[in-house]
Motif scaffolding. Structure first.
Motif, short mmCIF file in Angstrom:
data_model
loop_
_atom_site.label_atom_id
_atom_site.label_comp_id
_atom_site.label_asym_id
_atom_site.label_seq_id
_atom_site.Cartn_x
_atom_site.Cartn_y
_atom_site.Cartn_z
N CYS A 11 63.79 128.30 11.76
CA CYS A 11 63.40 127.27 10.80
C CYS A 11 63.36 127.84 9.39
O CYS A 11 62.96 128.99 9.20
N GLU A 42 58.87 121.86 14.43
CA GLU A 42 58.50 121.44 13.08
C GLU A 42 56.98 121.33 12.94
O GLU A 42 56.41 121.82 11.97
N VAL A 59 60.03 121.61 5.62
CA VAL A 59 60.82 122.30 6.64
C VAL A 59 62.24 121.80 6.42
O VAL A 59 62.57 120.67 6.74
N ILE A 62 66.09 123.25 10.85
CA ILE A 62 65.68 123.71 12.18
C ILE A 62 66.93 123.76 13.04
O ILE A 62 67.69 122.80 13.09
#
Length: 153
Positions: A11, A42, A59, A62
């Motif tokens: 991530c 997440e 974020v 990912i």
């Protein structure tokens, strides 16, 4: 060394960081999270980042990690504060012999290894792998930009 097999996600977190000169700069940091889904990864990362980052962050990316196993250094070594602890991506080629053709076959497997240096990472990988019965070659080992690995407790 201890190892953990799981489903890992890489991530990236983006946020504005205060620089030494007082200016704000947008940075992207990479982390690895032990999770069963993208959503869980997440959520777990956002919870972990809230205590480290003041202000807004996102974020930004990912993706499923190519490795299933991570090698961690022992707690005593981490507490000794020897050097900066880094994570290294290792590609190991496991050697098998095809029974029909009697030819050597190599299967590549990726691992993430915590270490103080490249040399230390090579030693750590050998330490973990000597307990196995597989013949292997260290095809490549390279330093990553991963800052931390968050395990599922």
């Amino acid at each position: 060394m201890r190892s953990k097999t799981s489903t890992w996600f890489e991530c990236k977190v983006r946020y504005e960081q205060m620089q030494e000169n007082g200016n704000q700069k947008m940075v992207a940091e990479q982390y690895v999270v032990d999770a069963q889904s993208f959503t869980e990864a997440e959520n777990r990362l956002m919870e972990a980042m809230e205590s480290y980052i003041s202000g807004e962050f996102e974020v930004a990316e990912i993706k499923k990690a190519p490795y299933r196993e991570v090698f961690f250094m022992e707690d005593e070594v981490l507490k000794s504060g020897t050097d900066e602890i880094k994570f290294y991506k290792a590609k190991l080629a496991f050697i098998t012999i095809d029974e029909k053709t009697e030819k050597e076959k190599r299967n590549n497997v990726y691992y993430l290894c915590q270490a103080c240096s490249l040399h230390n990472a090579l030693d750590n990988i050998d330490a973990v792998m000597t307990g196995t019965m597989f013949e292997y070659i260290q095809a490549s080992v390279s330093e990553t930009q991963i800052l931390e690995v968050y395990e599922h407790s």
